[in-house]
Design a protein around this motif. Sequence first.
Motif, PDB file in Angstrom:
ATOM      1  N   VAL A   1      15.672  52.231 -10.651  1.00  0.00           N
ATOM      2  CA  VAL A   1      17.152  52.319 -10.969  1.00  0.00           C
ATOM      3  C   VAL A   1      17.419  53.028 -12.118  1.00  0.00           C
ATOM      4  N   GLU A   2      16.705  52.477 -13.284  1.00  0.00           N
ATOM      5  CA  GLU A   2      16.956  53.230 -14.415  1.00  0.00           C
ATOM      6  C   GLU A   2      16.449  54.654 -14.532  1.00  0.00           C
TER       7      GLU A   2
ATOM      8  N   CYS B   1      25.091  57.096  -8.406  1.00  0.00           N
ATOM      9  CA  CYS B   1      25.569  55.998  -7.520  1.00  0.00           C
ATOM     10  C   CYS B   1      25.161  56.504  -5.989  1.00  0.00           C
ATOM     11  N   GLU B   2      25.535  55.731  -4.780  1.00  0.00           N
ATOM     12  CA  GLU B   2      25.054  55.900  -3.533  1.00  0.00           C
ATOM     13  C   GLU B   2      24.964  57.443  -3.374  1.00  0.00           C
TER      14      GLU B   2
ATOM     15  N   TYR C   1      21.292  47.935  -1.412  1.00  0.00           N
ATOM     16  CA  TYR C   1      20.373  47.109  -1.509  1.00  0.00           C
ATOM     17  C   TYR C   1      19.040  47.594  -1.572  1.00  0.00           C
TER      18      TYR C   1
ATOM     19  N   GLN D   1      15.943  41.408 -17.596  1.00  0.00           N
ATOM     20  CA  GLN D   1      14.874  42.142 -17.498  1.00  0.00           C
ATOM     21  C   GLN D   1      13.723  41.846 -18.636  1.00  0.00           C
TER      22      GLN D   1
ATOM     23  N   HIS E   1      13.946  47.491 -10.710  1.00  0.00           N
ATOM     24  CA  HIS E   1      14.906  48.033 -11.980  1.00  0.00           C
ATOM     25  C   HIS E   1      14.740  49.063 -12.778  1.00  0.00           C
TER      26      HIS E   1
ATOM     27  N   LYS F   1      17.139  43.049  -4.383  1.00  0.00           N
ATOM     28  CA  LYS F   1      18.208  43.264  -5.359  1.00  0.00           C
ATOM     29  C   LYS F   1      19.233  44.132  -5.139  1.00  0.00           C
ATOM     30  N   ARG F   2      20.411  43.626  -5.434  1.00  0.00           N
ATOM     31  CA  ARG F   2      21.506  44.526  -5.131  1.00  0.00           C
ATOM     32  C   ARG F   2      21.944  45.247  -6.172  1.00  0.00           C
ATOM     33  N   TYR F   3      22.326  46.404  -6.276  1.00  0.00           N
ATOM     34  CA  TYR F   3      22.995  47.171  -7.223  1.00  0.00           C
ATOM     35  C   TYR F   3      24.039  47.878  -6.707  1.00  0.00           C
ATOM     36  N   ALA F   4      25.212  47.484  -7.124  1.00  0.00           N
ATOM     37  CA  ALA F   4      26.619  47.963  -6.623  1.00  0.00           C
ATOM     38  C   ALA F   4      26.521  48.061  -4.976  1.00  0.00           C
TER      39      ALA F   4
ATOM     40  N   ASP G   1      19.257  56.653 -12.603  1.00  0.00           N
ATOM     41  CA  ASP G   1      20.515  56.626 -13.557  1.00  0.00           C
ATOM     42  C   ASP G   1      20.138  57.461 -14.736  1.00  0.00           C
TER      43      ASP G   1
END
Lengths: 156, 791
Positions: free
Chosen positions: A87-88, A98-99, A65, B299, A84, A59-62, A91
């Motif tokens: 990522v949460e 961010c990267e 990958y 989700q 996900h 999955k790509r986030y901004a 975050d």
Amino acid sequence: MQFMLLFSRQGKLRLQKWFVAHTDKVKKKITRELVTLVLGRKPKMCSFLEWKDLKVVYKRYASLYFCCAIEPEDNELLTLEIIHRYVELLDKYFGSVCELDIIFNFEKAYFMLDEFLLGGEVQETSKKNVLKAIAAQDLLQEEETPQGFFDDHGLG
Amino acid sequence: MPAVKGDGMRGLAVFISDIRNCKSKEAEIKRINKELANIRSKFKGDKTLDGYQKKKYVCKLLFIFLLGHDIDFGHMEAVNLLSSNKYTEKQIGYLFISVLISASSDLMKLVIQCIRNDLVSRNPIHITLALQCVANIGSREMAESLSIDIPSLLVSGDTIDSVKQSAALTLLRLLRTAPELQMGEWTSRIIHLLNDQHMGVVTSAASLIEALVKKNPEEYKGCVSLAVSRLSRIVTSSYTDLQDYTYYFVPAPWLSVKLLRLLQNYPPPEDPSVRTRLTECLETILNKAQEPPKSKKVQHSNAKNAVLFEAINLIIHMDSDPNLLVRACNQLGQFLQHKETNLRYLALESMCLLATSEFSHEAVKKHQDTVITALKTERDVSVRQRAVDLLYAMCDRTNAEEIVGEMLEYLETADYSIREEMVLKVAILAEKYAVDYTWYVDVILNLIRIAGDYVSEEVWYRVIQIVINRDDVQGYAAKTVFEALQAPACHENMVKVGGYILGEFGNLIAGDPRSSPIVQFQLLHSKYHLCSPSTRGLLLSTYIKFINLFPEIKPQIQEILGSKNNMRNPDVELQQRSIEYLQLSSKATADVLATVLEEMPPFPERESSILAKLKKKKPSSVAETAIETTKEHKAMPAAQINSDGQPTLQISSPSSAGSADLLGLDIGGMSAPVDSSSSGGGGQSASDLLVDILGGPVPGGIGGGVGVGTTNGLDSSGLTVGAEENFLKFITKLNGVLYENDLLQIGVKAEYRQNLGRVGLFYGNKTSFQFTQFTTSISCPGQLSTHILYK
């Protein structure tokens, strides 16, 4: 899960977590192959691929990958959610991650992953608990701040 | 420069910035080398570094490694960090080691010692670090040294929850590396972890238990009822009950999926109350899928559907409740037309499994049109591939023609990577469900025309086998092949098939002036020069057959056979054939010629090698669609070992009328020598294999194996090359196949303990007939009888 790779749109590897033992040469080869494969996918295509005898979920986030390789019996949709959830967590911890955050604090990204997944399996699915553990680690880090740190900053 | 989180190492951040600012690869390498030299000198230097410095440098090394460069020092310093009391130093030390140290390093013993110290330190944070390191490396050495420490940590009452969950997964990792570890004494307590009140512990334990169950289902049977009750508690809870373990309004999806997976390792529960509870659970999950979603977020739907798909997998696995199966099928049918590609993909995949169950096969067929549309309209090639798999699985007699037609159409535009597999599948389907064999011949010829490159040898061998075995289709085949050959651009495989068939059955169409003998010959010969040597060899054989069938065109053919090109062809096979055929045609009388070149006798029925090839390619997709059912009779009589230690078999020829069963004896222990010095026996069974190709005696002067042999060699399911190799392998292996031919397969399972041995021999009947009067006996040759006692 067999491994998880994070890489940018230009193919630069930002994080690699291997849950199975491979030699460095093999790891590099696998990484190269998968990066090419995933970067070649078009936007509307489905998030699952078959690769060798594994399934790959990405999955790509901004600009990043997130790519996981799972065994055939694993549940693909749930793996998407593992990505996900990770990522949460990042975050929440970095505050709008961010990267660059992952580049400069790569060791924290690994620690976070270790609290969430262990040995390739989901360990703790409560966001609260994982973040609590990381916060405790940070607290310890603060307490341990030694003289060397001040030296680095050119103080004392 | 972005702020580093917490009180991180500033020096590291500066270094990373420097690297990123490098304009070129060379500059980057230069900067890295400078840093490496710096670190090297610091590590070697006299001044002992304090923990913080060490940590910083080790971390830098780690970063450099992750960029892709090799690091060959710093390991010792990292190991030193492990013994520090400071958490952050330990942490970096462990991280470095997890990423960089290979299992065979000399430092490993030291590392394991540090780990052990941390494990018993009673400081949960240190324990967790150590456990994580073990889980990340998971080497054999670790598994062996820590095989007691970790399980005891897991089940001890003192251990706090977070450590327990790490311990569970660490143990799982060790078990994967060293599956022989014994967990017997902790079984009941591990199972009991499913009841723990901390959901994180249950989640981790569930994965551990699943692995243990796979190894030893009987021992862990107790977990089934616990798993079912846990699952039903989760599924029926409202979304506030589980608080933080609810993910976007779905209660504990990861745990639910793990429990559902766990249950797939067992047959449906025997205890009626447990079974009812499970059925209710599954129905609740299916019901929830029909309710309107609680959240628009993807989700939520992913988590909900993940649980749903896993539940459907369980329903398919149990295969016992028609109601559930049909509901599952309908649910999947709805997903087939969902707008989200991921769901369509997964629905197609799951339906493949449903199609093989007898209860739901009919229900699956209702969606045939949807699947065909998907095949034509999906933009993602992996989804189209799943659609093909599903069509293959749902094919049966009623819809075979339609499905094969669709697959052929798709083949014309299909991706090259999947063509070979599709060709195999179409060939298998066509053969299995052909009612009218002319249709079968058409399909195969179409296959060759559309995807000639991907038609492997097994496919066209098979069509020839079938044409030869069935008289009714021979004329049609000859005619169709003739017409196909007239196309201007004709694939080489078509030439092969055409050549062979015309050679055998050209006489059937010779009456028609359009396909008179000379026309046939010229047609074939026009392709001659375009073909590879092996095809040309085949055509040469066809020509000699023509001489036999159509003596009137003998001169023209002889001219070709005698042409300089052929007689002096660099390819030895072609040279030999043309010379020998020329001789044969001029020297032999008409009678002899006719006998030599008699029509090919029918092939014996055996398992299609196409099926074997497909199985090799994709073992998952060939589950129930075997063409010939092979009945396994599990009897265990002994093999006869004759006096020179060579195993041979006496089998009486199979007869179809027989009703006598194989001996259903279960002869447990007997020892037979697996003698390393004896060579395997020739083991020829009484079956008539296709060794003798020519219908009659071969007159002298013709080299062995007149060419047509090449087309008969069916590989995979045929003979294994002498029993010798197989026999010798038992020196090092305990189980395996001893001997195999078309009728019979013999497997051996041996177990030896000190001076006692037990050898089991399994005989598998590969034909569709029953064996009658199957006898075996055991005898001990010569001097071995004094050395061995057998029962």
